[in-house]
Design a protein around this motif. Structure first.
Motif, PDB file in Angstrom:
ATOM      1  N   LEU A 259      -4.017   0.744   8.928  1.00 58.04           N
ATOM      2  CA  LEU A 259      -3.867  -0.284   7.899  1.00 58.04           C
ATOM      3  C   LEU A 259      -3.401  -1.600   8.508  1.00 58.04           C
ATOM      4  CD1 LEU A 259      -3.865  -1.021   4.873  1.00 58.04           C
ATOM      5  CD2 LEU A 259      -1.494  -0.224   4.808  1.00 58.04           C
ATOM      6  N   ASN A 260      -2.442  -1.552   9.394  1.00 59.35           N
ATOM      7  CA  ASN A 260      -1.962  -2.772  10.049  1.00 59.35           C
ATOM      8  C   ASN A 260      -3.077  -3.442  10.847  1.00 59.35           C
ATOM      9  OD1 ASN A 260       0.652  -2.642   9.056  1.00 59.35           O
ATOM     10  ND2 ASN A 260       1.415  -1.464  10.780  1.00 59.35           N
TER      11      ASN A 260
ATOM     12  N   ARG B  85      -2.457   6.535   9.647  1.00 59.65           N
ATOM     13  CA  ARG B  85      -3.016   5.670   8.590  1.00 59.65           C
ATOM     14  C   ARG B  85      -2.285   4.333   8.506  1.00 59.65           C
ATOM     15  NH1 ARG B  85      -7.848   7.152   6.004  1.00 59.65           N
ATOM     16  NH2 ARG B  85      -8.185   9.233   6.800  1.00 59.65           N
ATOM     17  N   ALA B  86      -0.986   4.334   8.708  1.00 55.71           N
ATOM     18  CA  ALA B  86      -0.224   3.078   8.681  1.00 55.71           C
ATOM     19  C   ALA B  86      -0.662   2.170   9.827  1.00 55.71           C
ATOM     20  CB  ALA B  86       1.276   3.365   8.770  1.00 55.71           C
TER      21      ALA B  86
ATOM     22  N   PRO C 280       0.818  -1.215   0.000  1.00 52.32           N
ATOM     23  CA  PRO C 280       0.000   0.000   0.000  1.00 52.32           C
ATOM     24  C   PRO C 280       0.855   1.271   0.000  1.00 52.32           C
ATOM     25  CG  PRO C 280      -0.021  -1.022   2.158  1.00 52.32           C
ATOM     26  CD  PRO C 280       0.745  -1.946   1.253  1.00 52.32           C
TER      27      PRO C 280
ATOM     28  N   ARG D 221      -6.290  -3.165  10.286  1.00 59.20           N
ATOM     29  CA  ARG D 221      -7.285  -3.683   9.327  1.00 59.20           C
ATOM     30  C   ARG D 221      -6.814  -4.990   8.711  1.00 59.20           C
ATOM     31  NH1 ARG D 221     -11.826  -4.054   6.947  1.00 59.20           N
ATOM     32  NH2 ARG D 221     -12.068  -3.777   4.721  1.00 59.20           N
ATOM     33  N   ILE D 222      -5.545  -5.061   8.320  1.00 57.03           N
ATOM     34  CA  ILE D 222      -5.010  -6.293   7.740  1.00 57.03           C
ATOM     35  C   ILE D 222      -5.128  -7.438   8.743  1.00 57.03           C
ATOM     36  CG2 ILE D 222      -2.886  -7.425   6.945  1.00 57.03           C
ATOM     37  CD1 ILE D 222      -2.130  -4.703   5.682  1.00 57.03           C
TER      38      ILE D 222
ATOM     39  N   ILE E 249       0.503   5.456   1.042  1.00 50.91           N
ATOM     40  CA  ILE E 249      -0.255   6.516   1.698  1.00 50.91           C
ATOM     41  C   ILE E 249       0.361   7.824   1.224  1.00 50.91           C
ATOM     42  CG2 ILE E 249      -0.905   7.548   3.904  1.00 50.91           C
ATOM     43  CD1 ILE E 249      -0.372   4.708   5.136  1.00 50.91           C
TER      44      ILE E 249
END
Length: 155
Positions: free
Chosen positions: A49-50, A45-46, A12, A52-53, A14
């Motif tokens: 994202l982590n 955001r990072a 990804p 969410r993954i 950002i």
């Protein structure tokens, strides 16, 4: 990541766009608030994202800690450039901190001479300093004068 990584397309990205006024100030004297906000946005955001993954793959919270590489492509020429400014200390803190939901953090900065021979000078005591600005240039223009390094901060 290695450029030959077959999964390179799955990594990804950002992005943050800085305001035109920040970019117009080529010395970066007004960039600190915008860069601080951009760094905070990217780190937040990072982390999201982590998390969410991990959730999508049914993994325990905090188990996904992807590395984060922040590319700051705005060359800052203002300030002492010795690691003592607030923005430099913030970048060090982001990279050194072992934060939850983040893997290793690296910040990539631009390199180059920034016309260094024309931007840095030494002035002898009693000397004069000239400053030439083109008359039609509306770019924000700043001059900084630095004294010799002090052995300790002033009272």
């Amino acid at each position: 990541m290695d450029p030959g990584d077959p999964d390179a397309r799955r990594h990804p990205l950002i992005g943050v766009a800085l305001a035109a006024a920040v970019i117009a100030d080529s010395a970066g004297t007004s960039a600190e608030p915008a860069i601080t906000a951009a760094l905070g946005f990217v780190v937040t955001r990072a982390r999201m994202l982590n998390r969410r993954i991990a959730a999508v793959h049914g993994l325990p919270p905090g188990s996904v800690r992807l590395p984060l590489v922040i590319n700051l492509s705005l060359g800052l020429t203002a300030g002492p450039r010795d690691g003592s400014t607030r923005i430099e200390r913030l970048m060090d803190a982001i990279c050194d901190r072992k934060a939850a939901d983040l893997g290793p953090v690296h910040i990539v900065l631009p390199t180059g001479n920034h016309r260094a021979a024309r931007m840095r000078a030494s002035l002898a005591p009693g000397g004069h300093l000239g400053w030439q600005m083109p008359p039609c240039d509306t770019t924000p223009t700043v001059i900084e004068a630095w004294g010799p390094p002090a052995s300790r901060p002033p009272a």
